[in-house]
Structure formats: C-alpha cells, structure tokens
Design a protein around this motif. Structure first.
Motif, PDB file in Angstrom:
ATOM      1  N   PRO A 102      18.024  -7.858  -1.890  1.00 55.45           N
ATOM      2  CA  PRO A 102      19.086  -6.867  -2.079  1.00 55.45           C
ATOM      3  C   PRO A 102      18.674  -5.513  -1.514  1.00 55.45           C
ATOM      4  N   GLU A 103      19.638  -4.749  -1.091  1.00 54.60           N
ATOM      5  CA  GLU A 103      19.359  -3.431  -0.523  1.00 54.60           C
ATOM      6  C   GLU A 103      18.753  -2.512  -1.576  1.00 54.60           C
ATOM      7  N   GLY A 104      17.726  -1.793  -1.185  1.00 51.30           N
ATOM      8  CA  GLY A 104      17.083  -0.862  -2.106  1.00 51.30           C
ATOM      9  C   GLY A 104      16.152  -1.513  -3.108  1.00 51.30           C
ATOM     10  N   SER A 105      15.699  -2.731  -2.831  1.00 51.54           N
ATOM     11  CA  SER A 105      14.838  -3.434  -3.785  1.00 51.54           C
ATOM     12  C   SER A 105      13.359  -3.327  -3.442  1.00 51.54           C
ATOM     13  N   LEU A 106      13.015  -2.769  -2.284  1.00 48.91           N
ATOM     14  CA  LEU A 106      11.624  -2.746  -1.846  1.00 48.91           C
ATOM     15  C   LEU A 106      10.743  -1.965  -2.807  1.00 48.91           C
ATOM     16  N   VAL A 157       3.024   6.959  -6.593  1.00 51.64           N
ATOM     17  CA  VAL A 157       2.215   7.185  -5.412  1.00 51.64           C
ATOM     18  C   VAL A 157       2.592   8.561  -4.861  1.00 51.64           C
ATOM     19  N   VAL A 158       1.610   9.268  -4.327  1.00 52.92           N
ATOM     20  CA  VAL A 158       1.824  10.607  -3.770  1.00 52.92           C
ATOM     21  C   VAL A 158       1.528  10.543  -2.276  1.00 52.92           C
ATOM     22  N   LEU A 159       2.519  10.906  -1.462  1.00 51.67           N
ATOM     23  CA  LEU A 159       2.376  10.889  -0.009  1.00 51.67           C
ATOM     24  C   LEU A 159       2.009  12.286   0.486  1.00 51.67           C
ATOM     25  N   VAL A 160       0.996  12.357   1.319  1.00 50.04           N
ATOM     26  CA  VAL A 160       0.550  13.641   1.856  1.00 50.04           C
ATOM     27  C   VAL A 160       0.369  13.506   3.368  1.00 50.04           C
ATOM     28  N   ASP A 161       0.235  14.681   3.998  1.00 46.10           N
ATOM     29  CA  ASP A 161       0.019  14.717   5.444  1.00 46.10           C
ATOM     30  C   ASP A 161      -1.444  15.063   5.725  1.00 46.10           C
ATOM     31  N   LYS A 162      -1.736  16.285   6.137  1.00 42.01           N
ATOM     32  CA  LYS A 162      -3.100  16.699   6.447  1.00 42.01           C
ATOM     33  C   LYS A 162      -3.689  17.611   5.385  1.00 42.01           C
ATOM     34  N   TRP A 188       1.342   4.928   4.580  1.00 43.34           N
ATOM     35  CA  TRP A 188       1.522   3.859   3.574  1.00 43.34           C
ATOM     36  C   TRP A 188       2.979   3.467   3.466  1.00 43.34           C
ATOM     37  N   LEU A 189       3.871   4.454   3.456  1.00 45.76           N
ATOM     38  CA  LEU A 189       5.302   4.166   3.342  1.00 45.76           C
ATOM     39  C   LEU A 189       5.812   3.436   4.574  1.00 45.76           C
ATOM     40  N   LEU A 190       5.381   3.850   5.754  1.00 43.60           N
ATOM     41  CA  LEU A 190       5.860   3.216   6.983  1.00 43.60           C
ATOM     42  C   LEU A 190       5.419   1.755   7.059  1.00 43.60           C
ATOM     43  N   ASP A 191       4.169   1.478   6.715  1.00 44.00           N
ATOM     44  CA  ASP A 191       3.684   0.097   6.748  1.00 44.00           C
ATOM     45  C   ASP A 191       4.307  -0.739   5.637  1.00 44.00           C
ATOM     46  N   THR A 192       4.577  -0.111   4.514  1.00 38.99           N
ATOM     47  CA  THR A 192       5.247  -0.825   3.423  1.00 38.99           C
ATOM     48  C   THR A 192       6.636  -1.284   3.850  1.00 38.99           C
ATOM     49  N   ILE A 193       7.356  -0.421   4.557  1.00 38.83           N
ATOM     50  CA  ILE A 193       8.685  -0.794   5.051  1.00 38.83           C
ATOM     51  C   ILE A 193       8.564  -1.834   6.157  1.00 38.83           C
ATOM     52  N   SER A 194       7.595  -1.682   7.045  1.00 35.07           N
ATOM     53  CA  SER A 194       7.428  -2.631   8.144  1.00 35.07           C
ATOM     54  C   SER A 194       7.143  -4.035   7.637  1.00 35.07           C
ATOM     55  N   HIS A 195       6.285  -4.139   6.622  1.00 32.45           N
ATOM     56  CA  HIS A 195       5.960  -5.443   6.036  1.00 32.45           C
ATOM     57  C   HIS A 195       6.968  -5.862   4.970  1.00 32.45           C
ATOM     58  N   PHE A 196       7.801  -4.906   4.529  1.00 30.19           N
ATOM     59  CA  PHE A 196       8.710  -5.106   3.401  1.00 30.19           C
ATOM     60  C   PHE A 196       7.956  -5.655   2.191  1.00 30.19           C
ATOM     61  N   ARG A 197       6.844  -4.980   1.938  1.00 34.04           N
ATOM     62  CA  ARG A 197       5.986  -5.354   0.819  1.00 34.04           C
ATOM     63  C   ARG A 197       5.053  -4.163   0.553  1.00 34.04           C
ATOM     64  N   PRO A 198       4.973  -3.674  -0.678  1.00 31.42           N
ATOM     65  CA  PRO A 198       4.072  -2.546  -0.961  1.00 31.42           C
ATOM     66  C   PRO A 198       2.640  -2.869  -0.555  1.00 31.42           C
ATOM     67  N   GLN A 199       2.055  -2.004   0.259  1.00 35.22           N
ATOM     68  CA  GLN A 199       0.727  -2.224   0.775  1.00 35.22           C
ATOM     69  C   GLN A 199      -0.341  -1.714  -0.205  1.00 35.22           C
ATOM     70  N   ALA A 246      -2.956   0.468  -1.760  1.00 33.38           N
ATOM     71  CA  ALA A 246      -3.167   1.903  -1.566  1.00 33.38           C
ATOM     72  C   ALA A 246      -4.582   2.225  -1.108  1.00 33.38           C
ATOM     73  N   ASP A 247      -5.529   1.345  -1.394  1.00 35.21           N
ATOM     74  CA  ASP A 247      -6.926   1.627  -1.045  1.00 35.21           C
ATOM     75  C   ASP A 247      -7.127   1.820   0.451  1.00 35.21           C
ATOM     76  N   SER A 248      -6.293   1.199   1.260  1.00 35.56           N
ATOM     77  CA  SER A 248      -6.441   1.309   2.708  1.00 35.56           C
ATOM     78  C   SER A 248      -5.859   2.604   3.265  1.00 35.56           C
ATOM     79  N   TYR A 249      -5.186   3.398   2.420  1.00 37.51           N
ATOM     80  CA  TYR A 249      -4.499   4.601   2.894  1.00 37.51           C
ATOM     81  C   TYR A 249      -4.893   5.846   2.097  1.00 37.51           C
ATOM     82  N   LEU A 250      -5.938   5.769   1.325  1.00 40.11           N
ATOM     83  CA  LEU A 250      -6.315   6.895   0.478  1.00 40.11           C
ATOM     84  C   LEU A 250      -6.629   8.129   1.309  1.00 40.11           C
ATOM     85  N   PHE A 251      -6.151   9.256   0.842  1.00 35.34           N
ATOM     86  CA  PHE A 251      -6.401  10.534   1.516  1.00 35.34           C
ATOM     87  C   PHE A 251      -7.831  10.961   1.236  1.00 35.34           C
ATOM     88  N   GLN A 252      -8.576  11.279   2.302  1.00 34.09           N
ATOM     89  CA  GLN A 252      -9.974  11.655   2.173  1.00 34.09           C
ATOM     90  C   GLN A 252     -10.079  13.154   1.893  1.00 34.09           C
TER      91      GLN A 252
END
Length: 203
Positions: A42-46, A95-100, A122-133, A135-141
């Motif tokens: 369904p739409e908006g279920s991701l 989840v908190v999305l940040v840039d630089k 993280w958000l872009l890859d989550t949408i691409s896979h249509f599955r929450p990725q 978070a450990d692979s995208y942690l902000f350093q």
C-alpha cells in the motif's frame, strides 16, 4: 517500474503502452527488487510507524525540502528538530537525518535515547530497496579529526613497541659477553693465601 528501453520503443511503435511485466530490468544491482516490492505494498507503508527528524543544518535547502517530501510520502512522521521535552515513545522507531553538520542538542538527544544519527543517504537507499536499511552502515561520524589523531597515536605506539622489542633483543644478545668477562676475573682465594704467608716475616 524499472524497465528496459525496449518498452519505450515498442510502446511508441504500437502507439500504446504495452504491458510492463515483460520488460522489467533483471538483476538490478542497486534496488534489489525494491520497485517490485513497492508496487505490491500500500502507498505510504514503507516507513509507517517511523518518526524521521530532518536536521535544519543542510548545505542545500532544496535537498532538505526534497528529503522532507520523501519522508512524508514514505508514510513516516516528519519532524524538523529533535524535541527538547517530550521523549520518544518506546515502541516508535526514530531516526535523525543529517548532512555535514549537526547541532549539539541532536547529538545529546540521540545519545540519551539510543536513536541513530545517520547520513541522509539512509533514506534514499531505504526507498531504493523499499526496505528500511540497517542504520549502522550510515551512522554520522562525529569528531572526524579526533579519530584521525587517535589512529596516528596508535600507529606511533605500535612503532615504539616495535623499537622496544628490537632493543630488548639486542640486550639479550649482549648477556653472554658480560658473562664471559666475569669468568676472566682471577679468583680471590690466592690473594688471601699470600697475605697469610707475609705475617711471620713482620713478626
């Protein structure tokens, strides 16, 4: 749909949209079937049940605006900053999305409540896979310069340990030399015997 270009050519030649099923791209190395899963959900279920905070400190305001739209289209609850008083509910996923850059409050908020502070990819890859990725692979350093300094200090310590091992090995090799010198010294017993023979002459 992620289709091969043949679908466009055949549709133009037929003057109609032909069925897409026969032209779906196989072996997509990026999405891994994300488009197929999206069509069957369904739409908006991701990200339904998620709360996504999009940091206000983005280098590009247009990118941040697009991310906010994607968050809402994915079904998540959008927030523009971390709350100061209201703590997150235990059953909700945050989840908190940040840039630089990231503000200190967001860092302390995530640390206190165990919320991942991730790069916006993280958000872009989550949408691409249509599955929450994960978070450990995208942690902000945080404090990247300090981490580099720690790595340099570890390398220097390893060098010092290696130099100490070389000195230790050299000192062990010099031990037989000191032992041979001690054996070359004359014994003390003949000296004592000579002094005893001189006593009657003095008398």
């Amino acid at each position: 749909w992620v289709l091969a270009f043949d679908w466009v050519a055949i549709s133009l030649g037929s003057d109609m949209f032909v069925p897409e099923d026969e032209y779906v791209v196989q072996g997509d190395p990026k999405a891994f079937g994300g488009a197929f899963r999206a069509r069957n959900q369904p739409e908006g279920s991701l990200l339904r049940g998620w709360t996504v905070v999009v940091s206000e400190q983005f280098t590009s305001s247009s990118i941040r605006e697009d991310l906010c739209n994607l968050v809402e289209l994915a079904g998540a609850k959008l927030k523009h900053s971390c709350p100061h008083r209201q703590p997150p509910r235990r059953k909700q996923k945050w989840v908190v999305l940040v840039d630089k850059e990231v503000d200190e409050h967001a860092v302390s908020f995530c640390a206190e409540h165990g919320i991942p502070l991730v790069r916006f990819e993280w958000l872009l890859d989550t949408i691409s896979h249509f599955r929450p990725q994960p978070a450990d692979s995208y942690l902000f350093q945080l404090h990247g310069d300090e981490q580099e300094q720690e790595q340099e200090q570890e390398q220097e310590q390893q060098k010092e340990q290696g130099a100490g091992a070389v000195l230790t090995s050299k000192s062990k090799k010099s031990q037989p030399l000191s032992f041979s010198i001690s054996l070359s010294l004359p014994p003390s017993l003949p000296l004592q015997a000579t002094s005893q023979t001189d006593q009657p002459v003095d008398a």
